[in-house]
Design an enzyme around this catalytic site. Structure first.
Site, PDB file in Angstrom:
ATOM      1  CB  CYS A   2     -18.840 -76.823  11.801  1.00 11.35           C
ATOM      2  SG  CYS A   2     -19.891 -78.146  11.254  1.00 11.35           S
ATOM      3  NE  ARG A  27     -18.491 -70.964  13.153  1.00 18.30           N
ATOM      4  CZ  ARG A  27     -18.416 -69.984  12.279  1.00 18.30           C
ATOM      5  NH1 ARG A  27     -18.406 -68.744  12.691  1.00 18.30           N
ATOM      6  NH2 ARG A  27     -18.332 -70.227  10.994  1.00 18.30           N
ATOM      7  CD1 TRP A  73     -26.475 -76.766  12.900  1.00 22.07           C
ATOM      8  CD2 TRP A  73     -26.012 -77.146  10.736  1.00 22.07           C
ATOM      9  NE1 TRP A  73     -27.642 -76.652  12.189  1.00 22.07           N
ATOM     10  CE2 TRP A  73     -27.400 -76.880  10.864  1.00 22.07           C
ATOM     11  CE3 TRP A  73     -25.509 -77.421   9.468  1.00 22.07           C
ATOM     12  CZ2 TRP A  73     -28.271 -76.875   9.773  1.00 22.07           C
ATOM     13  CZ3 TRP A  73     -26.374 -77.419   8.381  1.00 22.07           C
ATOM     14  CH2 TRP A  73     -27.733 -77.140   8.548  1.00 22.07           C
ATOM     15  CG  ASN A  99     -17.415 -74.541   8.979  1.00 18.33           C
ATOM     16  OD1 ASN A  99     -18.520 -74.947   8.633  1.00 18.33           O
ATOM     17  ND2 ASN A  99     -17.122 -73.259   9.113  1.00 18.33           N
ATOM     18  N   GLY A 100     -17.878 -77.066   6.559  1.00 18.45           N
ATOM     19  CA  GLY A 100     -18.193 -76.886   5.140  1.00 18.45           C
ATOM     20  C   GLY A 100     -18.772 -78.163   4.573  1.00 18.45           C
ATOM     21  CD  GLU A 484     -36.236 -60.653  13.146  1.00 16.92           C
ATOM     22  OE1 GLU A 484     -36.261 -61.276  12.081  1.00 16.92           O
ATOM     23  OE2 GLU A 484     -35.402 -60.904  14.037  1.00 16.92           O
ATOM     24  CE  LYS A 488     -35.030 -63.678  16.226  1.00 15.81           C
ATOM     25  NZ  LYS A 488     -34.461 -63.025  15.105  1.00 15.81           N
ATOM     26  CD  GLU A 491     -34.563 -67.416  15.263  1.00 15.87           C
ATOM     27  OE1 GLU A 491     -33.658 -67.993  14.658  1.00 15.87           O
ATOM     28  OE2 GLU A 491     -34.667 -66.176  15.303  1.00 15.87           O
ATOM     29  CG  HIS A 507     -56.468 -61.224   0.501  1.00 11.24           C
ATOM     30  ND1 HIS A 507     -57.431 -61.011  -0.463  1.00 11.24           N
ATOM     31  CD2 HIS A 507     -56.114 -60.003   0.964  1.00 11.24           C
ATOM     32  CE1 HIS A 507     -57.619 -59.703  -0.610  1.00 11.24           C
ATOM     33  NE2 HIS A 507     -56.835 -59.072   0.256  1.00 11.24           N
ATOM     34  CE  LYS A 606     -25.385 -64.787  15.921  1.00  8.32           C
ATOM     35  NZ  LYS A 606     -26.828 -64.554  15.829  1.00  8.32           N
TER      36      LYS A 606
HETATM   37  C1  F6R Z   1     -32.494 -65.588  12.898  1.00  7.08           C
HETATM   38  C2  F6R Z   1     -31.143 -65.624  12.395  1.00  7.08           C
HETATM   39  C3  F6R Z   1     -30.922 -66.066  11.012  1.00  7.08           C
HETATM   40  C4  F6R Z   1     -29.865 -65.176  10.325  1.00  7.08           C
HETATM   41  C5  F6R Z   1     -29.547 -65.718   8.938  1.00  7.08           C
HETATM   42  C6  F6R Z   1     -28.583 -64.819   8.204  1.00  7.08           C
HETATM   43  O1  F6R Z   1     -32.546 -65.126  14.196  1.00  7.08           O
HETATM   44  O2  F6R Z   1     -30.214 -65.314  13.097  1.00  7.08           O
HETATM   45  O3  F6R Z   1     -32.108 -66.064  10.282  1.00  7.08           O
HETATM   46  O4  F6R Z   1     -30.353 -63.886  10.266  1.00  7.08           O
HETATM   47  O5  F6R Z   1     -29.009 -66.995   9.041  1.00  7.08           O
HETATM   48  O6  F6R Z   1     -27.376 -64.735   8.878  1.00  7.08           O
HETATM   49  P1  F6R Z   1     -26.358 -63.578   8.596  1.00  7.08           P
HETATM   50  O7  F6R Z   1     -26.997 -62.301   9.009  1.00  7.08           O
HETATM   51  O8  F6R Z   1     -25.152 -63.907   9.419  1.00  7.08           O
HETATM   52  O9  F6R Z   1     -26.074 -63.594   7.120  1.00  7.08           O
END
Ligand code: F6R
Length: 611
Positions: A2, A27, A73, A99-100, A484, A488, A491, A507, A606
């Protein structure tokens, strides 16, 4: 999660708030809304993105110089018009954005219902709006006091901006758990979840602390806590580059941020590596270095991509500094009742510095006496403010929801920490130390070489854009990169993808391999090379498609794999920084070709400020 933004000043608030919401959309993008004091407090909100809100308000001239906006969000209640913020209290006295999560909202809602309150939405936020109003009307207090009284009843997290119909030229902001920043301009003030909507107007920011309440009018600011005690206003000069919040020549922020990696990596080691490339000085942790060097154990806590960076850190610290390392998902660590002693050092890794689980994990470990360090990207965010010391990654603002440049910057920070710790503990010769530093300094130009190959990598993406599953394999330093790479892809393209240590394939996952399964193998020339070649043979024997990331000039794998992507040679400890880049590019193009919203993937946001 948010985004919230507020403005009070002499300019028309609407365009500032809309632009601010666009900047904050990373966000959350389930719904958007604004409230503006235009003779009365008017609220416009709808499901969807900020551009849907713009369409909704297009025909309506909106004046007013005080207002606030929200991009959501969803937590409580589906993403629809009704659940969108701002929320107005039942008697119309208060309008709030939040937000929260209000954890005890159900209990509060029942209490308010007994007093005759009814609710239009399913949100916890509407409950809070009514709770504030109930105190305001019952106790006959001013808006600020009503907010404070209500917040003493709340369990949970909030970054909140409140407007009151009886005191319309005022914004009341408060935070606990979720971030809130106050921007101080010339005769104007801003409130926002982070600095991105503000930096274009002012570089003077105040990061609110938990349980602080700021009352902002055109005449000035009053900062108190929930107990009504005056708090010191700590103004920080934020050094942010406005270019970081524009896409420039790129179609998406993600692609721009992938391309920024040579610069962001350079910025992360610049000033920390001596000009003769023989020393590393990490000013942010210099004071705690003796304690760090004595640590019995390092525990790295993080989530998502930052967790993967932490796994690279585990290999680095154990190999070079010979300190035992555990890497933990913050969400598991905090609730597991882990054994933590004052001999432990906790390293929290977080791009945003606001991730709720990571923040809670370090608070818990701090209480048990451990030294707490942070590796964060956003200056002034909550995690760096709660750690004993730390290192900022200087990746610049990362807007794309899928983390790219923040990951490589985190790995650079961990690499510098591991190398300098090895030196401090006498675990490394001067020659090796200098060679590793030189190798790190060469990384940006090597990434530039990889980026020159973008067209060929895009062509490989075309081959696999219709895949429904994918496997990523790596060993040693490249196992976290496999994780990773898979994250990527899933997501942003919604293709199911899993990363495994290459040897684990036998396995279980090998059962999945057939002619439709792309297997991305990290197979550069390191100590595992021969074994990874065997893993490739095993995949090929089952008709799987192999896309291998290999060292320059590798003919052996070129003859076995369906496609190869070459990366320049470097020390294997530095290879995660190079090998991840082609995987980022492949994910990006696959997602674009599938028509996915790369910068704002579905269901994600994010900065995960709820647990
Ligand atoms: C994936 C991604 C998320 C963040 C995770 C942690 O591309 O961006 O998996 O890495 O939410 O976020 P931070 O680093 O802000 O604690």
């Amino acid at each position: 999660m948010c985004g919230i933004v507020g403005y009070i000043g002499s300019r028309t608030a609407y365009p500032i708030i809309i632009k601010g919401l666009q900047r904050l959309e990373y966000r959350g993008y389930d719904s958007a809304g604004i409230a503006i004091n235009d003779n009365e407090i008017k609220v416009y909100k709808c499901k969807g993105k900020v551009r849907d809100l713009e369409l909704l308000t297009k025909q309506k001239p909106i004046g007013g110089t005080v207002g606030m906006g929200h991009t959501r969000w969803a937590t409580h209640g589906a993403p629809n018009d009704c659940n969108a913020h701002p929320h107005r209290s039942m008697h119309g006295k208060f309008v709030i954005i939040h937000n929260g999560i209000i954890e005890n909202y159900d209990h509060l809602k029942k209490q308010l219902a007994k007093k005759g309150y009814t609710f239009e939405s399913e949100t916890d936020t509407e409950v809070l709006a009514n709770l504030i109003e109930n105190f305001y009307l019952d106790k006959k207090v001013d808006a600020e006091t009503a907010v404070k009284l209500a917040l003493t009843k709340v369990i949970g997290a909030y970054g909140l901006v409140v407007m009151c119909a009886d005191e319309p030229d005022k914004l009341i902001g408060c935070r606990k758990g979720s971030p809130l920043v106050l921007g101080i301009g010339e005769g104007e003030y801003f409130l926002a979840s982070d600095s991105t909507p503000i930096i274009e107007y002012t570089d003077k920011m105040v990061y609110l602390n938990d349980e602080e309440v700021v009352v902002v009018t055109r005449e000035g600011i009053k900062l108190t806590n929930l107990k009504d005690e005056i708090q010191k206003l700590v103004v920080t000069q934020v050094d942010a580059n406005i270019d970081n919040i524009d896409k420039g020549q790129f179609e998406h922020f993600m692609l721009k941020e992938i391309h920024e990696q040579p610069t962001s990596i350079y910025d992360t080691f610049r000033g920390r590596i001596s000009l003769d490339k023989r020393h590393i000085h990490l000013g942010g942790i210099a004071d705690v270095m003796p304690r760090l060097a004595q640590a019995k154990r390092i525990i790295i806590v993080a989530c998502g991509t930052s967790y993967h960076a932490g796994l690279v850190g585990e290999y680095l610290f154990e190999e070079f500094a010979r300190i035992s390392v555990e890497v933990e998902y913050a969400s598991e660590f905090r609730y597991r009742n882990p054994i933590i002693t004052p001999d432990d050092v906790i390293i929290a890794i977080s791009q945003s510095g606001e991730t709720a689980d990571t923040l809670a994990a370090i608070r818990m470990a701090k209480q048990q006496g451990a030294l707490i360090l942070g590796i964060c990207n956003v200056a002034g965010s909550s995690i760096p403010r709660e750690t004993h010391a730390g290192i900022y990654t200087h990746a610049g603002i990362e807007i794309g929801v899928a983390s790219t440049k923040a990951f490589t910057a985190q790995v650079v920070a961990l690499t510098m920490m591991a190398f300098s710790l090895a030196k401090k503990r006498n675990m490394i010769s001067d020659e090796r130390y200098a060679a590793l530093i030189n190798g790190l300094v060469d990384v940006p130009s090597k990434i530039e070489e990889i980026l020159l190959n973008e067209k060929a990598i895009k062509a490989i993406a075309t081959e696999y854009k219709n895949a429904t599953n994918a496997i990523y394999l790596g060993r040693g330093y490249l196992y976290p990169v496999a994780l990773e790479g898979a994250l990527k892809l899933k997501e942003i393209s919604y293709i199911h993808a899993e990363g495994y240590p290459a040897a684990e394939m036998k396995h279980g996952p090998i059962a999945l391999i057939d002619q439709n399964m792309p297997v991305f193998v990290l197979a550069t020339k390191d100590k595992y090379y021969e074994k990874v070649v065997n893993n490739i043979q095993e995949v090929k024997a089952r008709n799987g498609k192999v896309i291998a990331i290999v060292s320059e000039g590798d003919d052996t794998i070129a003859h076995m794999a369906d496609q190869v992507i070459e990366v320049p040679d470097c020390d294997e400890a530095l290879m995660p920084l190079l090998a991840v880049v082609p995987l980022q590019i492949i994910s990006y193009y696959i997602a674009v070709m599938r028509g996915c919203n790369v910068d704002q993937p579905r269901n994600l946001a994010k900065s995960v400020t709820v647990e």
